[in-house]
Design a protein around this motif. Structure first.
Motif, PDB file in Angstrom:
ATOM      1  N   THR A  16      40.827  32.809  39.916  1.00 46.64           N
ATOM      2  CA  THR A  16      39.904  31.921  39.725  1.00 46.64           C
ATOM      3  C   THR A  16      38.259  32.154  39.416  1.00 46.64           C
ATOM      4  O   THR A  16      38.253  33.250  38.747  1.00 46.64           O
ATOM      5  CB  THR A  16      39.719  31.259  41.221  1.00 46.64           C
ATOM      6  N   ASP A  37      47.369  38.582  40.651  1.00 42.57           N
ATOM      7  CA  ASP A  37      47.184  37.336  41.395  1.00 42.57           C
ATOM      8  C   ASP A  37      48.484  36.633  41.560  1.00 42.57           C
ATOM      9  O   ASP A  37      49.637  36.893  40.735  1.00 42.57           O
ATOM     10  CB  ASP A  37      46.330  36.312  40.494  1.00 42.57           C
ATOM     11  N   LEU A  85      39.274  41.780  45.157  1.00 46.45           N
ATOM     12  CA  LEU A  85      38.846  40.613  45.307  1.00 46.45           C
ATOM     13  C   LEU A  85      39.610  39.493  46.075  1.00 46.45           C
ATOM     14  O   LEU A  85      39.175  38.540  46.583  1.00 46.45           O
ATOM     15  CB  LEU A  85      38.325  40.082  43.792  1.00 46.45           C
ATOM     16  N   TYR A  89      41.364  32.426  52.697  1.00 43.82           N
ATOM     17  CA  TYR A  89      40.294  31.740  53.488  1.00 43.82           C
ATOM     18  C   TYR A  89      41.088  30.687  54.731  1.00 43.82           C
ATOM     19  O   TYR A  89      40.362  30.182  55.367  1.00 43.82           O
ATOM     20  CB  TYR A  89      39.764  30.381  52.715  1.00 43.82           C
ATOM     21  N   TYR A 149      38.315  34.977  58.749  1.00 42.02           N
ATOM     22  CA  TYR A 149      37.740  35.394  57.697  1.00 42.02           C
ATOM     23  C   TYR A 149      36.591  36.319  57.913  1.00 42.02           C
ATOM     24  O   TYR A 149      36.522  37.423  57.247  1.00 42.02           O
ATOM     25  CB  TYR A 149      37.347  34.071  56.725  1.00 42.02           C
ATOM     26  N   THR A 182      28.712  31.260  46.452  1.00 37.78           N
ATOM     27  CA  THR A 182      29.056  31.345  45.049  1.00 37.78           C
ATOM     28  C   THR A 182      29.828  30.394  44.491  1.00 37.78           C
ATOM     29  O   THR A 182      30.884  29.824  45.138  1.00 37.78           O
ATOM     30  CB  THR A 182      29.563  32.717  44.854  1.00 37.78           C
TER      31      THR A 182
HETATM   32  N1  LIG Z   1      33.045  31.852  47.038  1.00 31.57           N
HETATM   33  C1  LIG Z   1      32.065  32.173  47.729  1.00 31.57           C
HETATM   34  O1  LIG Z   1      31.215  31.501  48.010  1.00 31.57           O
HETATM   35  C2  LIG Z   1      32.412  33.779  48.197  1.00 31.57           C
HETATM   36  C3  LIG Z   1      31.311  34.072  49.173  1.00 31.57           C
HETATM   37  C4  LIG Z   1      31.440  35.472  49.948  1.00 31.57           C
HETATM   38  C5  LIG Z   1      32.461  36.113  49.289  1.00 31.57           C
HETATM   39  N2  LIG Z   1      33.344  35.764  48.439  1.00 31.57           N
HETATM   40  C6  LIG Z   1      34.473  36.548  48.405  1.00 31.57           C
HETATM   41  O2  LIG Z   1      34.775  36.688  46.816  1.00 31.57           O
HETATM   42  C7  LIG Z   1      36.157  36.715  46.703  1.00 31.57           C
HETATM   43  C8  LIG Z   1      36.486  35.652  45.560  1.00 31.57           C
HETATM   44  O3  LIG Z   1      36.328  34.541  46.323  1.00 31.57           O
HETATM   45  P1  LIG Z   1      36.807  33.000  45.781  1.00 31.57           P
HETATM   46  O4  LIG Z   1      36.014  31.876  46.482  1.00 31.57           O
HETATM   47  O5  LIG Z   1      36.711  33.103  44.177  1.00 31.57           O
HETATM   48  O6  LIG Z   1      38.227  33.131  46.264  1.00 31.57           O
HETATM   49  P2  LIG Z   1      39.532  32.277  45.868  1.00 31.57           P
HETATM   50  O7  LIG Z   1      40.465  31.907  46.898  1.00 31.57           O
HETATM   51  O8  LIG Z   1      39.159  31.142  44.640  1.00 31.57           O
HETATM   52  O9  LIG Z   1      40.352  33.386  44.703  1.00 31.57           O
HETATM   53  C9  LIG Z   1      40.959  34.211  45.543  1.00 31.57           C
HETATM   54  C10 LIG Z   1      42.063  34.567  44.841  1.00 31.57           C
HETATM   55  O10 LIG Z   1      43.026  35.565  45.546  1.00 31.57           O
HETATM   56  C11 LIG Z   1      44.303  35.386  45.261  1.00 31.57           C
HETATM   57  N3  LIG Z   1      45.029  35.650  46.121  1.00 31.57           N
HETATM   58  C12 LIG Z   1      45.513  35.213  47.180  1.00 31.57           C
HETATM   59  N4  LIG Z   1      46.369  35.735  48.011  1.00 31.57           N
HETATM   60  C13 LIG Z   1      46.895  36.609  47.148  1.00 31.57           C
HETATM   61  C14 LIG Z   1      47.947  37.376  47.300  1.00 31.57           C
HETATM   62  N5  LIG Z   1      48.853  37.783  48.217  1.00 31.57           N
HETATM   63  N6  LIG Z   1      48.276  38.451  46.133  1.00 31.57           N
HETATM   64  C15 LIG Z   1      47.419  38.314  45.144  1.00 31.57           C
HETATM   65  N7  LIG Z   1      46.565  37.338  44.844  1.00 31.57           N
HETATM   66  C16 LIG Z   1      46.182  36.548  45.759  1.00 31.57           C
HETATM   67  C17 LIG Z   1      44.324  33.743  45.140  1.00 31.57           C
HETATM   68  O11 LIG Z   1      45.436  33.213  44.430  1.00 31.57           O
HETATM   69  C18 LIG Z   1      42.970  33.441  44.214  1.00 31.57           C
HETATM   70  O12 LIG Z   1      43.126  33.413  42.859  1.00 31.57           O
HETATM   71  C19 LIG Z   1      36.727  36.716  47.750  1.00 31.57           C
HETATM   72  O13 LIG Z   1      37.256  38.128  48.268  1.00 31.57           O
HETATM   73  C20 LIG Z   1      35.930  35.985  49.025  1.00 31.57           C
HETATM   74  O14 LIG Z   1      36.059  36.534  50.163  1.00 31.57           O
HETATM   75  C21 LIG Z   1      33.337  34.452  48.118  1.00 31.57           C
END
Ligand SMILES: NC(=O)c1ccc[n+]([C@@H]2O[C@H](COP(=O)([O-])OP(=O)(O)OC[C@H]3O[C@@H](n4cnc5c(N)ncnc54)[C@H](O)[C@@H]3O)[C@@H](O)[C@H]2O)c1
Length: 265
Positions: A16, A37, A85, A89, A149, A182
């Protein structure tokens, strides 16, 4: 010349928006990237980049992780970088049941450790292995209605230190990156793609007055993964637009709000 020329990175959950930012930053530095993924559509899309390959893999499945490590050895003969990564959620706060707890901790914590365990030998062989775990601002603050989380991300901050301690002898550095809000899939969906609106909601929480962009997070990851960060290990890097520096403050003067009969600034 890129800082990661000739190197190979494994990025879990890279399908993503934030993942694409990380993958793009690594590839821009000359790195070949393997994305794993469970999102086949998103993974196929990110693999349009010539330096990126997608492998459909569930990181909660130990058999799939063992096969992945063997495939990396066979197809690339090396691994220099791991970025944990992928995340879940799923979080219903106090109402979360045991299955929810176990699922979130399994994806966010246990699987990150299991991926690292599966590829540790390959990373050690590189002589300069680097692991970057994705934590979050949620690791250190209470967030109403969210229990799973934040707990998972706090655990990953501590595990980053444990990994750094025990992998140092293998020449592997281990750090985490903690993004603030983000621009991501969930924000895109909730706001109908309105980045300006999302920035305005984020402004009071972030010194920079906006959400981070995926490529900005990617740049920090690419730095931590590179030899430029050769002295950095066991650290949690804020990539949060100043969110954590604000503590309980807001990104606007609060004292004037105390004045009765009108706000003067
Ligand atoms: N988006 C934000 O504002 C934010 C803020 C702080 C931290 N983060 C961290 O950044 C990272 C990315 O966040 P995001 O918002 O893009 O998340 P997202 O949910 O869009 O992406 C996470 C990805 O993990 C994959 N995934 C989930 N379970 C899986 C599994 N069992 N095997 C393989 N892949 C799997 C999902 O398919 C997805 O593509 C995360 O670790 C999140 O905690 C995000």
């Amino acid at each position: 010349m890129g800082t990661l020329d000739g190197r190979v990175a494994l990025v879990t959950g890279g399908a993503t928006l934030v993942g694409q930012g990380v993958v793009g930053a690594l590839a821009a530095q000359g790195c070949r990237v393997v994305v794993v993924d469970i999102d086949e559509v998103g993974g196929t899309e990110v693999a349009q980049h010539p330096s990126v390959e997608f492998r459909l893999t569930d990181i909660t499945d130990d058999g799939e992780l063992a096969a992945l490590a063997a495939d990396l050895q066979r197809d690339y003969g090396r691994l220099d970088i791991l970025v944990n990564l992928a995340c879940s959620y799923v979080d219903d706060g106090a109402a979360s049941d045991r299955a929810d707890w176990l699922n979130t901790l399994n994806v966010n914590v246990v699987s990150a450790v299991m991926v690292a365990r599966a590829v540790r030998e390959l990373l050690a062989e590189s002589g300069h292995g680097s692991i970057v775990n994705f934590t979050s601002i949620s690791s250190s603050v209470a967030q109403t209605g969210r229990w799973l989380y934040p707990a998972s991300k706090a655990a990953l901050v501590q595990i980053t230190r444990s990994m750094a301690a025990d992998f140092a002898a293998d020449g592997i550095r281990v750090n985490s990156v903690s993004p603030g809000w983000t621009w991501s899939k969930i924000m895109d969906t909730l706001s109908g793609g309105d980045l300006v609106h999302v920035d305005s909601v984020a402004a009071p929480f972030h010194l920079l007055g906006r959400v981070g962009r995926p490529e900005e997070i990617g740049a920090v990851v690419a730095f931590l993964a590179s030899d430029a960060a050769s002295v950095v290990t066991g650290a949690d890097w804020a990539a949060d637009g100043g969110y954590s520096a604000l503590g309980p403050e807001r990104n606007e003067p609060a004292i004037p709000l105390l004045a009765k009969g009108g706000v003067s600034r």
